[in-house]
Design a protein around this motif. Sequence first.
Motif, PDB file in Angstrom:
ATOM      1  N   GLY A  19       0.772  -1.210  -0.115  1.00 54.33           N
ATOM      2  CA  GLY A  19      -0.002   0.129   0.125  1.00 54.33           C
ATOM      3  C   GLY A  19       0.958   1.326   0.030  1.00 54.33           C
ATOM      4  N   VAL A  20       1.841   1.335   0.807  1.00 61.50           N
ATOM      5  CA  VAL A  20       2.701   2.533   0.865  1.00 61.50           C
ATOM      6  C   VAL A  20       3.334   2.481  -0.461  1.00 61.50           C
ATOM      7  N   TYR A  21       3.979   1.507  -1.032  1.00 65.62           N
ATOM      8  CA  TYR A  21       4.652   1.773  -2.575  1.00 65.62           C
ATOM      9  C   TYR A  21       3.616   1.910  -3.544  1.00 65.62           C
ATOM     10  N   VAL A  30      -5.531   7.809  -0.118  1.00 67.28           N
ATOM     11  CA  VAL A  30      -6.430   6.759   0.165  1.00 67.28           C
ATOM     12  C   VAL A  30      -5.780   5.608   0.520  1.00 67.28           C
ATOM     13  N   SER A  31      -4.897   5.321  -0.460  1.00 67.60           N
ATOM     14  CA  SER A  31      -3.958   3.972  -0.289  1.00 67.60           C
ATOM     15  C   SER A  31      -3.144   4.256   0.743  1.00 67.60           C
ATOM     16  N   LEU A  32      -2.441   5.186   1.046  1.00 71.56           N
ATOM     17  CA  LEU A  32      -1.567   5.605   2.264  1.00 71.56           C
ATOM     18  C   LEU A  32      -2.281   5.332   3.540  1.00 71.56           C
ATOM     19  N   SER A  43       1.052   3.962  -3.162  1.00 67.89           N
ATOM     20  CA  SER A  43       0.660   5.281  -2.753  1.00 67.89           C
ATOM     21  C   SER A  43       1.772   6.174  -3.175  1.00 67.89           C
ATOM     22  N   GLY A  44       3.105   5.684  -3.251  1.00 68.51           N
ATOM     23  CA  GLY A  44       4.243   6.348  -3.583  1.00 68.51           C
ATOM     24  C   GLY A  44       3.979   6.674  -5.195  1.00 68.51           C
ATOM     25  N   ALA A  45       3.632   5.462  -5.699  1.00 72.45           N
ATOM     26  CA  ALA A  45       3.785   5.407  -7.186  1.00 72.45           C
ATOM     27  C   ALA A  45       2.707   6.102  -7.900  1.00 72.45           C
ATOM     28  N   LEU A  46       1.656   6.362  -7.110  1.00 69.88           N
ATOM     29  CA  LEU A  46       0.249   7.279  -7.649  1.00 69.88           C
ATOM     30  C   LEU A  46       0.629   8.460  -7.378  1.00 69.88           C
ATOM     31  N   PHE A  47       1.136   8.947  -6.246  1.00 64.36           N
ATOM     32  CA  PHE A  47       1.795  10.315  -5.852  1.00 64.36           C
ATOM     33  C   PHE A  47       2.737  10.908  -6.945  1.00 64.36           C
ATOM     34  N   SER A  48       3.692  10.214  -7.290  1.00 66.76           N
ATOM     35  CA  SER A  48       4.700  10.531  -8.247  1.00 66.76           C
ATOM     36  C   SER A  48       4.209  10.509  -9.568  1.00 66.76           C
ATOM     37  N   LEU A  49       3.512   9.611  -9.924  1.00 65.29           N
ATOM     38  CA  LEU A  49       2.769   9.942 -11.329  1.00 65.29           C
ATOM     39  C   LEU A  49       1.812  10.821 -11.583  1.00 65.29           C
ATOM     40  N   GLY A  50       1.129  11.370 -10.402  1.00 65.48           N
ATOM     41  CA  GLY A  50       0.310  12.257 -10.398  1.00 65.48           C
ATOM     42  C   GLY A  50       1.057  13.758 -10.717  1.00 65.48           C
ATOM     43  N   PHE A  51       2.207  13.916  -9.762  1.00 59.42           N
ATOM     44  CA  PHE A  51       2.893  15.129 -10.033  1.00 59.42           C
ATOM     45  C   PHE A  51       3.576  14.947 -11.239  1.00 59.42           C
ATOM     46  N   TRP A  52       3.904  13.797 -11.879  1.00 59.75           N
ATOM     47  CA  TRP A  52       4.688  13.870 -13.136  1.00 59.75           C
ATOM     48  C   TRP A  52       3.665  14.322 -14.009  1.00 59.75           C
ATOM     49  N   PHE A  53       2.327  13.956 -14.197  1.00 58.65           N
ATOM     50  CA  PHE A  53       1.292  14.477 -15.250  1.00 58.65           C
ATOM     51  C   PHE A  53       1.239  15.889 -15.046  1.00 58.65           C
ATOM     52  N   PHE A  54       1.162  16.516 -14.034  1.00 57.50           N
ATOM     53  CA  PHE A  54       1.020  17.915 -13.840  1.00 57.50           C
ATOM     54  C   PHE A  54       2.302  18.803 -14.621  1.00 57.50           C
ATOM     55  N   VAL A  55       3.706  18.258 -13.755  1.00 52.65           N
ATOM     56  CA  VAL A  55       4.729  18.973 -14.107  1.00 52.65           C
ATOM     57  C   VAL A  55       5.147  18.901 -15.934  1.00 52.65           C
ATOM     58  N   ASP A  56       4.682  17.763 -16.309  1.00 52.98           N
ATOM     59  CA  ASP A  56       5.019  17.478 -17.649  1.00 52.98           C
ATOM     60  C   ASP A  56       3.836  18.454 -18.443  1.00 52.98           C
ATOM     61  N   ALA A  57       2.826  18.706 -18.137  1.00 54.98           N
ATOM     62  CA  ALA A  57       1.905  19.683 -18.770  1.00 54.98           C
ATOM     63  C   ALA A  57       2.410  21.159 -18.636  1.00 54.98           C
ATOM     64  N   ALA A  58       3.028  21.297 -17.228  1.00 59.06           N
ATOM     65  CA  ALA A  58       3.410  22.695 -17.138  1.00 59.06           C
ATOM     66  C   ALA A  58       4.753  23.042 -17.838  1.00 59.06           C
ATOM     67  N   VAL A  59       5.528  21.837 -18.008  1.00 66.03           N
ATOM     68  CA  VAL A  59       6.816  22.116 -18.680  1.00 66.03           C
ATOM     69  C   VAL A  59       6.278  22.246 -20.141  1.00 66.03           C
ATOM     70  N   TYR A  60       5.557  21.444 -20.744  1.00 65.99           N
ATOM     71  CA  TYR A  60       5.208  21.326 -22.040  1.00 65.99           C
ATOM     72  C   TYR A  60       4.541  22.692 -22.526  1.00 65.99           C
ATOM     73  N   SER A  61       3.790  23.321 -21.604  1.00 70.55           N
ATOM     74  CA  SER A  61       3.124  24.601 -22.054  1.00 70.55           C
ATOM     75  C   SER A  61       3.982  25.669 -22.080  1.00 70.55           C
ATOM     76  N   LYS A  62       4.893  25.584 -21.271  1.00 73.13           N
ATOM     77  CA  LYS A  62       5.967  26.790 -21.272  1.00 73.13           C
ATOM     78  C   LYS A  62       7.057  26.644 -22.412  1.00 73.13           C
ATOM     79  N   VAL A  63       7.436  25.314 -22.911  1.00 67.50           N
ATOM     80  CA  VAL A  63       8.184  25.245 -23.616  1.00 67.50           C
ATOM     81  C   VAL A  63       8.032  24.782 -24.923  1.00 67.50           C
ATOM     82  N   ALA A  64       7.287  23.868 -25.225  1.00 64.72           N
ATOM     83  CA  ALA A  64       6.872  23.208 -26.621  1.00 64.72           C
ATOM     84  C   ALA A  64       5.434  23.721 -27.012  1.00 64.72           C
ATOM     85  N   ASN A  65       4.776  24.356 -26.409  1.00 56.85           N
ATOM     86  CA  ASN A  65       3.389  24.925 -26.841  1.00 56.85           C
ATOM     87  C   ASN A  65       3.451  26.310 -27.769  1.00 56.85           C
ATOM     88  N   PRO A  66       3.031  26.090 -28.760  1.00 53.45           N
ATOM     89  CA  PRO A  66       3.119  27.401 -29.650  1.00 53.45           C
ATOM     90  C   PRO A  66       2.106  28.465 -29.455  1.00 53.45           C
TER      91      PRO A  66
END
Length: 167
Positions: free
Chosen positions: A21-23, A149-151, A25-48
């Motif tokens: 459950g702890v692992y 919830v998992s954690l 939870s950590g995987a879901l948390f990091s995946l969630g952060f990755w989605f948002f940071v990916d969108a934020a970086v894409y919006s600043k760098v590659a979005n025309p």
Amino acid sequence: MSHPFRIPVKLPSSATCRSAGVYTSGALFSLGFWFFVDAAVYSKVANPGDVHIKFPEWIPLICSVLGMLIINSIEKSRLMADSFSYSGGDVAWKAKLVLFMGFAMLAGGLAGSVCFLILGYIVPEYPWPTLYFGVANVIANSLIMLSCVSLWLSQNIEEDYTYNLSL
């Protein structure tokens, strides 16, 4: 002793469930952060286009993370405590109030991300690469909620040899 199955079924121990459950939870948390940071970086760098993720769109994610921290700082035993604490108040009542505030922060983060998606990206009818910014925000907050919830569930699993004695 005979088993009803040919292959004996052994259920995992509570320590194994807790670790899984702890692992998870950590995987879901990091995946969630990755989605948002990916969108934020894409919006600043590659979005025309002219649409970019700005600070107000980070607020739902911050609320979700704070809600997760608040919820997972409360032990299950505190929610059922009926004794008075050293500070002179009811422990269970205080714990439930703090838990409610944590869930309100978590739900507010998810609701805020849905509002940003609808008002910021769906109503103006942006095409897919730009619409992804709002979708990623909702996915990130949803994954952080599932992580919470998992954690909480895995932290509050009873031990295998716990005895509940009551008079």
